[in-house]
Structure formats: C-alpha cells, structure tokens
Design a protein around this motif. Sequence first.
Motif, mmCIF file in Angstrom:
data_model
loop_
_atom_site.group_PDB
_atom_site.id
_atom_site.type_symbol
_atom_site.label_atom_id
_atom_site.label_comp_id
_atom_site.label_asym_id
_atom_site.label_seq_id
_atom_site.Cartn_x
_atom_site.Cartn_y
_atom_site.Cartn_z
ATOM 1 N N TYR A 242 3.163 8.646 -16.252
ATOM 2 C CA TYR A 242 3.296 7.212 -16.560
ATOM 3 C C TYR A 242 1.926 6.547 -16.587
ATOM 4 O O TYR A 242 1.648 5.688 -17.438
ATOM 5 N N LEU A 243 1.053 6.957 -15.674
ATOM 6 C CA LEU A 243 -0.286 6.374 -15.629
ATOM 7 C C LEU A 243 -1.088 6.740 -16.875
ATOM 8 O O LEU A 243 -1.916 5.949 -17.339
ATOM 9 N N LEU A 244 -0.856 7.919 -17.428
ATOM 10 C CA LEU A 244 -1.534 8.305 -18.664
ATOM 11 C C LEU A 244 -1.076 7.428 -19.829
ATOM 12 O O LEU A 244 -1.861 7.128 -20.730
ATOM 13 N N ARG A 245 0.181 7.028 -19.799
ATOM 14 C CA ARG A 245 0.705 6.162 -20.864
ATOM 15 C C ARG A 245 0.373 4.692 -20.620
ATOM 16 O O ARG A 245 0.314 3.895 -21.563
ATOM 17 N N THR A 246 0.197 4.338 -19.336
ATOM 18 C CA THR A 246 -0.017 2.934 -18.963
ATOM 19 C C THR A 246 -1.246 2.841 -18.062
ATOM 20 O O THR A 246 -1.125 2.730 -16.832
ATOM 21 N N PRO A 247 -2.447 2.892 -18.619
ATOM 22 C CA PRO A 247 -3.666 2.912 -17.793
ATOM 23 C C PRO A 247 -3.792 1.723 -16.847
ATOM 24 O O PRO A 247 -4.370 1.846 -15.767
ATOM 25 N N LEU A 248 -3.243 0.570 -17.229
ATOM 26 C CA LEU A 248 -3.355 -0.599 -16.363
ATOM 27 C C LEU A 248 -2.652 -0.394 -15.021
ATOM 28 O O LEU A 248 -2.982 -1.067 -14.034
ATOM 29 N N ALA A 249 -1.678 0.538 -14.979
ATOM 30 C CA ALA A 249 -0.945 0.785 -13.737
ATOM 31 C C ALA A 249 -1.763 1.594 -12.732
ATOM 32 O O ALA A 249 -1.338 1.754 -11.584
ATOM 33 N N LYS A 250 -2.929 2.078 -13.143
ATOM 34 C CA LYS A 250 -3.750 2.871 -12.226
ATOM 35 C C LYS A 250 -4.249 2.037 -11.046
ATOM 36 O O LYS A 250 -4.505 2.564 -9.969
ATOM 37 N N ARG A 251 -4.381 0.726 -11.259
ATOM 38 C CA ARG A 251 -4.829 -0.138 -10.155
ATOM 39 C C ARG A 251 -3.808 -0.103 -9.016
ATOM 40 O O ARG A 251 -4.175 -0.008 -7.842
ATOM 41 N N GLU A 252 -2.520 -0.167 -9.356
ATOM 42 C CA GLU A 252 -1.477 -0.112 -8.337
ATOM 43 C C GLU A 252 -1.432 1.267 -7.690
ATOM 44 O O GLU A 252 -1.196 1.400 -6.480
ATOM 45 N N ALA A 253 -1.636 2.315 -8.500
ATOM 46 C CA ALA A 253 -1.652 3.665 -7.952
ATOM 47 C C ALA A 253 -2.797 3.840 -6.953
ATOM 48 O O ALA A 253 -2.654 4.516 -5.927
ATOM 49 N N TRP A 254 -3.935 3.221 -7.256
ATOM 50 C CA TRP A 254 -5.074 3.298 -6.339
ATOM 51 C C TRP A 254 -4.737 2.601 -5.011
ATOM 52 O O TRP A 254 -5.084 3.094 -3.936
ATOM 53 N N ALA A 255 -4.038 1.491 -5.084
ATOM 54 C CA ALA A 255 -3.602 0.802 -3.863
ATOM 55 C C ALA A 255 -2.668 1.701 -3.054
ATOM 56 O O ALA A 255 -2.743 1.748 -1.812
ATOM 57 N N ASP A 256 -1.809 2.442 -3.732
ATOM 58 C CA ASP A 256 -0.896 3.348 -3.033
ATOM 59 C C ASP A 256 -1.673 4.486 -2.360
ATOM 60 O O ASP A 256 -1.353 4.894 -1.236
ATOM 61 N N LEU A 257 -2.678 4.993 -3.038
ATOM 62 C CA LEU A 257 -3.486 6.065 -2.459
ATOM 63 C C LEU A 257 -4.234 5.575 -1.217
ATOM 64 O O LEU A 257 -4.322 6.296 -0.212
ATOM 65 N N LEU A 258 -4.752 4.366 -1.274
ATOM 66 C CA LEU A 258 -5.425 3.806 -0.104
ATOM 67 C C LEU A 258 -4.446 3.630 1.047
ATOM 68 O O LEU A 258 -4.805 3.809 2.220
ATOM 69 N N SER A 259 -3.209 3.314 0.722
ATOM 70 C CA SER A 259 -2.183 3.168 1.753
ATOM 71 C C SER A 259 -1.895 4.512 2.414
ATOM 72 O O SER A 259 -1.700 4.598 3.633
ATOM 73 N N ILE A 260 -1.892 5.572 1.619
ATOM 74 C CA ILE A 260 -1.689 6.919 2.172
ATOM 75 C C ILE A 260 -2.851 7.291 3.080
ATOM 76 O O ILE A 260 -2.658 7.805 4.194
ATOM 77 N N ALA A 261 -4.066 7.028 2.621
ATOM 78 C CA ALA A 261 -5.247 7.350 3.417
ATOM 79 C C ALA A 261 -5.230 6.596 4.744
ATOM 80 O O ALA A 261 -5.554 7.157 5.807
ATOM 81 N N ALA A 262 -4.834 5.325 4.702
ATOM 82 C CA ALA A 262 -4.777 4.530 5.936
ATOM 83 C C ALA A 262 -3.716 5.077 6.877
ATOM 84 O O ALA A 262 -3.924 5.132 8.102
ATOM 85 N N ARG A 263 -2.572 5.495 6.326
ATOM 86 C CA ARG A 263 -1.505 6.059 7.170
ATOM 87 C C ARG A 263 -1.966 7.364 7.826
ATOM 88 O O ARG A 263 -1.670 7.612 8.992
ATOM 89 N N LEU A 264 -2.700 8.176 7.100
ATOM 90 C CA LEU A 264 -3.206 9.423 7.658
ATOM 91 C C LEU A 264 -4.248 9.167 8.749
ATOM 92 O O LEU A 264 -4.270 9.837 9.785
ATOM 93 N N ASP A 265 -5.110 8.194 8.509
ATOM 94 C CA ASP A 265 -6.136 7.859 9.508
ATOM 95 C C ASP A 265 -5.522 7.280 10.772
ATOM 96 O O ASP A 265 -6.008 7.507 11.888
ATOM 97 N N ALA A 266 -4.432 6.523 10.591
ATOM 98 C CA ALA A 266 -3.832 5.852 11.742
ATOM 99 C C ALA A 266 -2.966 6.784 12.579
ATOM 100 O O ALA A 266 -2.782 6.552 13.784
ATOM 101 N N GLY A 267 -2.455 7.827 11.961
ATOM 102 C CA GLY A 267 -1.534 8.708 12.688
ATOM 103 C C GLY A 267 -1.840 10.168 12.490
ATOM 104 O O GLY A 267 -1.173 10.818 11.663
ATOM 105 N N PRO A 268 -2.853 10.716 13.143
ATOM 106 C CA PRO A 268 -3.155 12.142 12.968
ATOM 107 C C PRO A 268 -2.018 13.016 13.460
ATOM 108 O O PRO A 268 -1.268 12.656 14.354
ATOM 109 N N ARG A 269 -1.902 14.164 12.847
ATOM 110 C CA ARG A 269 -0.858 15.104 13.238
ATOM 111 C C ARG A 269 -1.065 15.511 14.705
ATOM 112 O O ARG A 269 -2.166 15.877 15.097
ATOM 113 N N PRO A 270 0.006 15.479 15.526
ATOM 114 C CA PRO A 270 -0.137 15.860 16.933
ATOM 115 C C PRO A 270 -0.433 17.340 17.068
ATOM 116 O O PRO A 270 -0.069 18.136 16.239
#
Length: 270
Positions: A242-270
């Motif tokens: 979908y991002l290849l067809r709709t390049p403008l949506a990459k901004r939202e995808a980048w926000a989602d990736l940052l959210s994943i990175a923040a979740r990983l940083d906040a909760g390391p695997r025990p």
Amino acid sequence: MTADPTYRGFALDAQTALALLQWQAELGADEPCLDDPLDRYDLPDRIASVPATAAPAPPPAPRDEARDLVALAEQSASAAGTLAALAAAQEAFEPIELKKGARNFCFADGRAGARVMVIGEAPGEEEDLQGRPFVGRAGQLLDRMFGAIGLARDAADAEKAIYITNVLPWRPPGNRRPEAAEIALMLPFLRRHVELAQPEIIVLMGNTPCIAALNRQGILKLRGGWTEAFGLSALPMTHPAYLLRTPLAKREAWADLLSIAARLDAGPRP
C-alpha cells in the motif's frame, strides 16, 4: 406374486408372463398390488397409534464440513512442538485447495525468537518463486522500514531481529485476497506459530492479518492503535504494498515504526 395366466383375453405362457413382469419392473412397478385396496390416507392414524417407543429415531444432523476441517487443522497444529514440526504439519495439510495452485510453501523468514513478529497477508509472485515471505518490492521496503529503527530479519541478535510470516503460506491465484474460509482454516497454524515463535510484539501488516488476529478490518482506521492479538501486544500497520502505491502514507508508517521502537525500549524482554 402369481402371474395372471391371461392378458386382455389372451392366454399367456410362463415365459411371456415373466417377460411382461420384468417389463413392468423396468417401468418402475417395483411391488405387487394387494388383493384388497389400501387407503393410504389412513396411514397417519395408524402411525399415531403405534407406541412412542416404536417410533423411528430422527435422522442425524448434517455434519458441518468446514467446522470439521478447522478442528482437523487445530489438531494438526497443536501436535507440533517446534517450529520445524509446525512447518512440516502445515505443508502436509491437504484439505486446503489453495496449495494445489502454488509453486512453493512459504512458512517464515528472519530469526525465530525475535522480539518482533511481522504477520502479512499471503505470498506474492516473487515469494511464491523463492518460498520465502516478503522478498518482492514490498519486502524490500519492509526491510528498509525496520532497518530505520535498527531491526533486521538477518540480525544474529534476537534483540535486533524480526521474524516474518503470513496468514496464508501459499499464494492465492492471481494474488487475490484470501477468502474467509481459507483464513479460518489457517488460523490454528498461525496461532500455534505465534506460540512457538514467542515474540514480544506482533505487527499486523494489512487487513487480512487484522481479520485473522482481531476479527476486524479497516486498516486505515486500525493502524497506529496498539491492541492485543494472541495474548500479545499488537500494532496494525499498512502493508508495504500500500505504501508503494500511496507514498504519502509513509509518514504515518514512520510514526508507527517509532511507536514500535519506543515500546521495545520501554519494555525489554525479561
């Protein structure tokens, strides 16, 4: 039954009478008539007078074939104790017609045990050729996306790796969307796949994974909102195709990736 020796005034020998009897049987006269007439309208009263204990048992309810196949898939998936055993069981599962038109079985790619597990829809043409998920243009974009937050499918360290699979391991004809029955039949294998891979976070790439894991669709509304799937934290994201067809949506995808990175940083695997 005794054959009538005459037929419309003509005498019949035994051979002719037998031939006529066989002819009537071929026409559908499969039982002889009684000497006395029988009033068929009396039968309901006669049946009603029979004791209840003598009533015939009702016919068995028709079997639900789709439910039986899902139960068979659940049995096959639950018996697998390792990812290798699960892959073998799913590849050998015959009741799904989809596999007959695919070139290769696409089970997974990346590092098992990774903190992040990406679930896509189904293999495309390039994936079908190579037998690996997310290796076409969409897969190359997926690698760049997760690489931007320091994750890769070929990372040796589970902390920096991703593990990738699809709801369907076989390519649908013409890259059509998976059907509801196909998703339901593969869901037991997907659920067991998540259990054995033991990720910390699940990324649901597109509508089909959301249907399978959340019983919901509408990825443009679901994306970016953390939820729970298979008992784990899950984030729906738009598919790289979908991002290849709709390049403008990459901004939202980048926000989602940052959210994943923040979740990983906040909760390391025990």
